[in-house]
Each structure stands twice: as structure tokens, then as C-alpha cells.
Design an enzyme around this catalytic site. Structure first.
Site, PDB file in Angstrom:
ATOM      1  N   TRP A 267     -39.731   1.151  -8.661  1.00  0.00           N
ATOM      2  CA  TRP A 267     -40.936   1.852  -9.060  1.00  0.00           C
ATOM      3  C   TRP A 267     -42.036   1.574  -8.023  1.00  0.00           C
ATOM      4  O   TRP A 267     -42.207   0.433  -7.586  1.00  0.00           O
ATOM      5  CB  TRP A 267     -41.392   1.379 -10.461  1.00  0.00           C
ATOM      6  CG  TRP A 267     -42.695   1.991 -10.842  1.00  0.00           C
ATOM      7  CD1 TRP A 267     -42.900   3.250 -11.285  1.00  0.00           C
ATOM      8  CD2 TRP A 267     -43.980   1.378 -10.752  1.00  0.00           C
ATOM      9  NE1 TRP A 267     -44.236   3.477 -11.477  1.00  0.00           N
ATOM     10  CE2 TRP A 267     -44.926   2.337 -11.162  1.00  0.00           C
ATOM     11  CE3 TRP A 267     -44.427   0.122 -10.356  1.00  0.00           C
ATOM     12  CZ2 TRP A 267     -46.290   2.081 -11.202  1.00  0.00           C
ATOM     13  CZ3 TRP A 267     -45.793  -0.135 -10.394  1.00  0.00           C
ATOM     14  CH2 TRP A 267     -46.707   0.841 -10.821  1.00  0.00           C
TER      15      TRP A 267
ATOM     16  N   ASP B  29     -45.530   6.903  -7.987  1.00  0.00           N
ATOM     17  CA  ASP B  29     -46.835   6.521  -8.528  1.00  0.00           C
ATOM     18  C   ASP B  29     -47.654   5.793  -7.473  1.00  0.00           C
ATOM     19  O   ASP B  29     -48.856   5.573  -7.652  1.00  0.00           O
ATOM     20  CB  ASP B  29     -46.659   5.605  -9.743  1.00  0.00           C
ATOM     21  CG  ASP B  29     -46.456   6.402 -11.018  1.00  0.00           C
ATOM     22  OD1 ASP B  29     -46.695   7.616 -11.005  1.00  0.00           O
ATOM     23  OD2 ASP B  29     -46.049   5.801 -12.031  1.00  0.00           O
TER      24      ASP B  29
ATOM     25  N   ASP C 105     -42.812  14.097 -17.777  1.00  0.00           N
ATOM     26  CA  ASP C 105     -42.707  12.692 -17.371  1.00  0.00           C
ATOM     27  C   ASP C 105     -41.614  11.983 -18.170  1.00  0.00           C
ATOM     28  O   ASP C 105     -41.195  12.447 -19.239  1.00  0.00           O
ATOM     29  CB  ASP C 105     -44.069  12.020 -17.630  1.00  0.00           C
ATOM     30  CG  ASP C 105     -44.336  10.833 -16.724  1.00  0.00           C
ATOM     31  OD1 ASP C 105     -43.392  10.330 -16.092  1.00  0.00           O
ATOM     32  OD2 ASP C 105     -45.510  10.389 -16.668  1.00  0.00           O
TER      33      ASP C 105
ATOM     34  N   ASP D 263       0.860  -1.182   0.000  1.00  0.00           N
ATOM     35  CA  ASP D 263       0.000   0.000   0.000  1.00  0.00           C
ATOM     36  C   ASP D 263       0.894   1.229   0.000  1.00  0.00           C
ATOM     37  O   ASP D 263       1.343   1.696   1.058  1.00  0.00           O
ATOM     38  CB  ASP D 263      -0.917   0.013   1.234  1.00  0.00           C
ATOM     39  CG  ASP D 263      -2.114  -0.896   1.037  1.00  0.00           C
ATOM     40  OD1 ASP D 263      -2.607  -0.988  -0.109  1.00  0.00           O
ATOM     41  OD2 ASP D 263      -2.545  -1.522   2.017  1.00  0.00           O
TER      42      ASP D 263
HETATM   43  C1  DGJ Z   1     -46.482   8.080 -14.968  1.00  0.00           C
HETATM   44  C2  DGJ Z   1     -46.770   9.142 -13.949  1.00  0.00           C
HETATM   45  O1  DGJ Z   1     -46.020   8.933 -12.805  1.00  0.00           O
HETATM   46  C3  DGJ Z   1     -48.270   9.157 -13.674  1.00  0.00           C
HETATM   47  O2  DGJ Z   1     -48.579  10.075 -12.668  1.00  0.00           O
HETATM   48  C4  DGJ Z   1     -48.986   9.501 -14.946  1.00  0.00           C
HETATM   49  O3  DGJ Z   1     -48.647  10.793 -15.351  1.00  0.00           O
HETATM   50  C5  DGJ Z   1     -48.629   8.489 -16.026  1.00  0.00           C
HETATM   51  N1  DGJ Z   1     -47.201   8.354 -16.180  1.00  0.00           N
HETATM   52  C6  DGJ Z   1     -49.240   8.876 -17.339  1.00  0.00           C
HETATM   53  O4  DGJ Z   1     -48.863   8.055 -18.354  1.00  0.00           O
END
Ligand code: DGJ
Length: 735
Positions: free
Chosen positions: A194, A548, A478, A81
Site C-alpha cells: 500500500w 494513495d 473503492d 524425469d
Molecule cells: C482509499 C482511496 O484510495 C482514497 O483515495 C480515498 O478514496 C479513501 N479510500 C476514502 O476512504
């Protein structure tokens, strides 16, 4: 007459005062040290005997420069090292026998891959420091930029090829943060997927490297570019919300990124962060330069609560558009969960009328208004109004919404194209691709290669037209998938990998230009929920779509994780219909109060609401408007975590200390146990406060006023019972 002892005391006092009043950034030339002071922390690095930059200290504020010593490179540890690995380099290039994570790795035109950066010069201007370094042989110049904010230090670098041949950059990091050497530290980070974003993960740091990253071309739902490291306290316990040392950092970049969290065999604990090195290769022609994203870091001596509050304040004052004097976010209605793609003029008007009645201030029409967009198989790319759904264009709806006293926002997904679209049929080459290879679709869509200038200009043009021709004051931007086959054939094989940087830069440029041209326009960053939340995008959008997943119980955890790094003002939170995710049904008040801990939105199908629902919503929205400045722009105290038991409680205190609001949620009562007493925080113990509960019967103490001492030390007993009970209590300074 002043005696000599008094004089020396006065001298000491003056020295102390002048030390506190010292410039936030200074160079101690006798010791060759750079000292950077935030309000509560000091950061020191210097030039060692090899003229290389070396880290010296980051932690609680020091007030006496005389205590600081020059830096010297560390000794080697046997032949295995070398000093390049044992010395904590401030911005180490990869070269010599360095085995820790470098900040920069390059290949020069002649094949040389060894880089040793030494100090050339520096400049200090108020709270900024710029240090120029250069390789010992080649004219490869790396400039380190530092900016000191009240609670945060920003660093980034600019790599410039001043040689006469091309150079390929293989790793370009914004910088590296060191905590004091030692072991037993704990790492906190935000992980997820997600519909399950920003879950707080905490684990001990062990020897080796832990990589937190996104390889997806965008920030990602999976890991968010924020970290915190806390030190074990006496007795082996770690920091909590109020106590303990916490170092934290966040990267301002919405493309692929990487943090290498490392504990070396020599107890250096370091976090290197910047562009992801995976598939990275950025050629620099002579005269060209590459700038890294900004890496922000701070230190709290009062646990995670203070660390978050510092970051919140920093984001509101220096990152988000509008600064600290920004208006609180309006209450928004969004049609997505009510109608999905089935939007049309009459249907939206009915929803708008109902939304206006309950106090909504902004009406947003989501996906489905354009092209042949009846589901997610077609239409993306064709940004003209669907003539069947809106035979007279958008004007009649917008005018109707404006007439109801609301402003109008609209959903767009500018980076995407469905293969079933006119745009794709006309420009198939605009989709990201490797020629002749399959193109992976996700949600039936491909990504437009925003790194291309023609795609960027086309995108800016249609967005500009949409906003110019209509009274649209809000875009929900988006992005519903991540990169695949990230080819850019037009750039040529040598430059194709620049896509990882150029794509994001062009997205930033489009947004920046739109905002300059349309100063009233506000933007929400959404990427299928929380896939693009970071300090880079927050510099140019007003809020983000958190997830979402709008199921209130899940939201408590998602929002809690979010709150470790980002302010409530930017956290869009909707009330939606039940049953929702997990098939769970929570009462409407519970859903409202959860969403009211951020920037409130309503996503319900208002056509299905009962009179009682409307009455409750009207009351909740009115309550929210009276407290939203405190929630969005005040100080957050996380009192009970949804990770720990049946009770979740958060308290917000306004900047001036005059208003505070408590939110308490009982998820599931067990064994008839009463909810634990809630001890408030952030109040003046000597002050007297008026107490107003949404439901006064829920206050065990039946108090209408109480002292700060009582509220903080005795605490409040809120009578929450059964499943999904909730309460909000307003605390206002009376005396
Ligand atoms: C993904 C978003 O997170 C939702 O709130 C919505 O806008 C849809 N897309 C629409 O396709």
C-alpha cells in the site's frame, strides 16, 4: 520472355508475399501444427505422436511455414524425469510422472487424480482458434481458446465436466507461456505494498520456481499480474528500452491469482498463470464448467519500450471501454485529500467553484457523504445521503457542479460494511465469515460476501438507484481491505471455496450491468490506491487509482512501474498538497508535471491556494489539455528512469507523429553537474519540429525549431538545477 530463373524468383517472391498475407491462425495439417501470427511474433504448438498438445515456438515472426517441423515428445532423462516433465506441454493436466507446474489438476468422483489430455478437434475462425481436448478415459473436456490481436495473443480455457459424477478442480490455469529453452533469462515484475505499488523488480531466473501471486481475494498492491522475461544479449547484457528480446504477459483477473515462473532442470523456462491454487477447490457437477481468466502474452524484439507500447495499444484498443477512439480522460477534481470525511453541501460547492475556474471538467465527491460516515468507524453499507451534511439530498450540489460546466462523480465502496451500520445490524450474515469464528476487521470494516446472489442483487439495486436518481456520470469504486475468513456457509462445505471465483465474477457482473443500463457512466477502480489494477478490471472501468501515495517523487517510480504494463490513459494521477508522504515538499509545477504524465486530477485543498497557485494551475491545466491526447493515447518512450539517477525523463509521441511532449525532472542536483543531454525518440529524423518549452530559458540551445535528426542524435540540454526542478517541452511537427 520470362526465363526459368526469373520464374523461380517470382515464385519465391509470391511465396513470400503469400506467407506474409497468411491467415493469422492456421493449422498445418501435414505437420499437425497450429501457427498463430501477431504483427511481429509467431506462436506455434502442435500434436505430438501421443496426440497431445505440445509447445513448439514463441518469438520473432517467422514467415515460412515450410521451416516448421512436427513436434515429438521429449525423451525421459533417466528414470527420474519422465517425458511428462521434459516435454513442453501446451496445456498439461497433472498426471503420469509430471513434476512441473500443471495447467489443470482435478480429483474425480472415484478418487482418480490422474489426467492425460489429448486432442479431439479444433476450429479456426479468423483470428480465433478453439482446440478441444479430453482425458484419455473420462469425459472431462478442456477447451483451449486462443485469440490473436495485432501485438498480443490471448489464451484461456474452459473445463467442462461431461462425466456423470462430480469433479473437483484443484488448479485451473489459463495457460503456460514458454520462452525458448535456455538459461540466464531475467524476470521483471511489479511488486510493492500500500502506498508503494508497481515497483519494477528485475532479477535473473534461476532453476526452480518463483511464485508471483495474490492470495488476498483481489489483485493486490503487493504483486501485479504482469511479467516480462528478457534474454541476455551478446556480452551478457540484457534488453533495454530499445533493444533486445522481451516476452511479456498479463492476466485479466481481479481475484486471487498466481504465476509460477519456472526454470526446469531441462532448461525449459515457462510461466503458468491463472487462478491461485491456494485454498482452491472448485466442484463441477455433471454438465457444469469452469472458465479460467484470460492470459495475454506478447513479444518485442525492440526492448521494454516497444513491449510497453504494444501492451498500451492493446489495452486501449481491445480492453478498455471505448476503444482507441475513446475521448481523452477529463481533468478531475477529488475532495478526499482536501476534506477527508468532512464533506457537506456548502464546503463542496466552494471547492467546486474554485475547481471550475482552473479548468477542471469533472468534480468528484469522495468518502463521507452517506450514512453515519464521519470517520472510518461507521456508515459503510448505509448508502443513503447523510441528512445533516446534505439536508436537501445530492441534487443541489450536483446541479451546482453541472451549472459550473463540470460533470459530477461520487465515491462508493460497495463491497464493504462497517459493523457499526444499519446494514450490518440487519444482515450480519452478509459479511464474509466462518460461523462462530472471529471476524477480522481492517479499517474497521468487514467484507460483504459478493459471491452470494442476494448480496449481488442488493448491491446492484442501490447503485442503480443512486445513478438513476442523480446525474452521476462517474463512480470511484473503492475496496479498502483484503479477504479474511473467506467462508460462505450458505454455499455448503462442498462449494464454499468457490468464493474465490464467484466473488470477483459477481463484482464484474454488477459493473457490467451498471454500464449497460447507464451507458454514460464511467468508473474508476480503486482499492486503497492501486490494489485492483489488472486487465480484467480494466475491461470494465475507464481508469484506476494508481496509489494513495501522491507524493510526486515516489509517484515517479510508481508511475514508471505502472507504465510497463498499463497505459497512461488509465492511470489517474493527482496533484496534491505538500508536505505529503515522506514529509517531502516539492514545488507545485513539479507535482503538476508528474501528474500530467497520466490522467490528470487535482486533489488539493483549493481553499489554501494562493493567487500564484491558481495562476500556475490554470496554466498547467491549459497546457495539459493541449497535450493530453498525446500523453494518454500516444506512444511512451522512457528516456531516463527515476531508478537510475537524478534525472527522470519521459517522452510521449502522438499516434500520427505530429505532436510530442517531453517531461523532465531533476530530483537533486549534485556537484553542480548539469543534467544529462536528453535524446528524443519516436520522431522523423527528416522532419522539422517546432519547440516550445514551458520556460524557454531552460533550453540550453535556445531553439525554436529543430530537425528530428538533431533532437534524436544531438539531443536537448534542459537546464534543470537544484532540487525538484522540472520542465515540459512541446515538440510539434512543422515541416
Ligand atoms: C482509499 C482511496 O484510495 C482514497 O483515495 C480515498 O478514496 C479513501 N479510500 C476514502 O476512504
Amino acid at each position: 520472355m520470362i526465363k526459368s530463373r526469373q520464374l523461380s524468383r517470382l515464385g519465391a517472391l509470391l511465396a513470400c508475399v503469400s506467407a506474409f498475407a497468411a491467415d493469422p491462425v492456421r493449422y498445418l495439417s501435414d505437420k499437425k501444427l497450429f501457427v498463430l501470427d501477431t504483427a511481429n511474433a509467431t506462436y506455434v504448438f502442435g500434436l505430438n505422436e501421443r496426440n497431445q498438445l505440445q509447445h513448439a515456438y514463441w518469438g520473432k515472426k517467422l514467415w515460412r511455414d515450410a521451416d516448421l517441423a512436427s513436434v515429438h515428445s521429449a525423451a525421459e532423462w533417466a528414470s527420474f524425469d519422465g517425458s511428462a516433465s521434459t516435454t513442453p506441454g501446451e496445456y498439461p493436466g497433472w498426471g503420469s510422472n509430471m513434476y512441473t507446474e500443471p495447467c489443470l489438476k482435478v480429483t474425480l468422483a472415484d478418487g482418480n487424480r490422474d489426467l492425460v489430455l489429448t486432442y479431439v478437434s479444433h476450429e479456426i475462425h479468423g483470428d480465433t482458434l478453439v482446440v478441444v481436448t479430453k482425458d484419455i478415459q473420462y469425459n472431462l473436456v478442456v477447451t483451449l481458446h486462443y485469440h490473436v490481436y495485432p501485438g498480443v495473443i490471448e489464451k484461456h480455457s474452459v473445463i467442462e465436466n461431461k462425466t456423470t459424477q462430480p469433479v473437483t478442480v484443484e488448479s485451473a490455469q489459463a495457460g503456460v507461456w514458454y520462452v525458448p529453452p535456455g538459461d540466464g533469462y531475467r524476470l521483471s515484475y511489479l511488486n510493492g505494498r500500500w502506498a508503494g505499488e508497481t515497483q519494477l523488480v528485475q532479477e535473473e531466473i534461476h532453476p526452480g520456481v518463483k511464485v508471483l501471486e495474490s492470495r488476498r481475494g483481489t489483485t493486490s498492491h503487493q504483486t501485479n499480474p504482469w511479467f516480462a522475461i528478457d534474454a541476455p544479449q551478446g556480452g551478457g547484457t540484457y534488453a533495454d528500452q530499445e533493444h533486445g528480446r522481451v516476452w511479456f504477459g498479463a492476466l485479466g483477473w481481479s481475484g486471487s491469482w498466481k504465476f509460477s515462473v519456472e526454470q526446469t532442470p531441462h532448461q525449459q523456462v515457462r510461466v503458468t498463470g491463472g487462478y491461485n491454487t491456494f485454498d482452491f477447490g472448485y466442484p463441477l457437477q455433471p454438465g457444469e464448467q469452469l472458465e479460467t481468466p484470460a492470459f495475454y502474452g506478447g513479444f518485442s524484439d525492440h526492448g521494454f519500450g516497444e513491449a510497453s507500447r504494444m501492451l498500451h495499444h492493446f489495452a486501449r484498443e481491445f480492453i478498455l471501454p471505448g476503444g482507441v477512439s475513446a475521448k481523452p480522460r477529463p481533468v478531475l477534481y477529488n475532495s478526499w485529500e482536501a476534506t477527508e470525511f468532512k464533506v457537506d453541501e456548502p464546503g463542496q460547492k466552494v471547492l467546486a467553484e474554485k475547481a471550475a475556474k482552473i479548468g477542471v471538467e469533472r468534480f468528484v465527491m469522495d468518502d463521507g457523504w452517506f450514512g453515519a460516515r464521519n470517520d472510518d468507524h461507521a456508515g459503510l453499507g448505509d448508502w443513503y445521503v447523510n441528512p445533516r451534511k446534505f439536508p436537501n439530498g445530492l441534487q443541489p450540489l450536483i446541479q451546482y457542479v453541472n451549472g459550473l460546466g463540470m460533470d459530477f462523480g461520487i465515491w462508493v465502496e460497495p463491497e464493504m460494511v462497517n459493523p457499526n451500520s444499519d446494514l450490518y445490524r440487519k444482515h450480519p450474515d452478509w459479511a464474509m465469515n466462518f460461523p462462530g469464528r472471529p471476524r477480522t476487521e481492517a479499517r474497521h470494516q468487514l467484507i460483504l460476501n459478493m459471491a452470494r446472489d442476494d448480496v449481488k442483487e442488493y448491491t446492484f439495486a442501490w447503485l442503480d438507484k443512486l445513478v438513476s436518481e442523480n446525474n452521476i456520470t462517474f463512480l470511484k469504486w473503492d475496496m479498502n481491505r483484503n479477504f479474511s475468513e473467506p467462508g460462505w456457509p450458505e454455499a455448503g462445505p462442498a462449494n464454499e471455496k468457490k468464493i474465490w471465483v464467484q466473488y470477483t465474477r459477481n463484482v464484474y457482473e454488477i459493473i457490467d450491468r451498471l454500464r449497460v443500463k447507464h451507458p454514460k457512466l464511467e468508473i474508476e477502480s480503486c482499492s486503497g490506491g492501486g490494489g485492483r489494477i489488472d486487465l480484467g478490471i480494466l475491461k470494465r472501468v475507464d481508469e484506476v487509482w494508481t496509489s494513495d501515495n501522491t507524493e510526486a517523487l515516489d509517484r515517479l517510480r510508481i508511475q514508471e512501474g505502472f507504465s510497463y504494463a498499463y497505459p497512461a490513459q488509465a492511470m489517474m494521477a493527482w496533484v496534491t498538497d505538500v508536505p505529503n508522504f515522506n514529509g517531502r515538499s516539492t514545488p507545485l509545477q513539479f507535482r503538476f508535471l508528474v501528474a500530467m504524465m497520466g490522467s490528470l486530477g487535482i486533489g488539493n485543498n483549493l481553499n489554501k491556494w494562493t493567487g500564484e497557485d491558481f495562476a500556475l494551475a490554470t496554466r498547467m491545466i491549459a497546457h495539459y489539455k493541449s497535450i493530453r491526447r498525446t500523453v494518454q493515447q500516444g506512444k511512451l518512450y522512457r528516456l531516463f528512469s527515476p531508478h537510475e539517477g537524478e534525472l527522470t525523463a519521459n517522452q510521449y509521441v502522438s499516434e500520427d507523429g505530429k505532436q510530442s511532449v517531453l517531461f523532465a525532472f531533476l530530483h537533486s542536483q549534485q556537484y553542480g553537474r548539469p543534467a544529462p543531454t536528453i535524446h528524443l525518440r519516436g520522431l522523423d529524423e527528416n522532419g522539422v519540429y517546432r519547440i516550445t518549452a514551458l520556460d524557454p530559458n531552460k533550453l540550453a540551445e535556445k531553439l525554436t525549431t529543430a530537425s528530428g535528426a538533431f533532437l534524436q542524435n544531438h539531443g536537448l540540454d534542459v537546464l534543470l538545477v537544484g532540487d525538484y526542478d522540472s520542465e515540459s517541452i512541446l515538440i510539434e511537427r512543422a515541416e
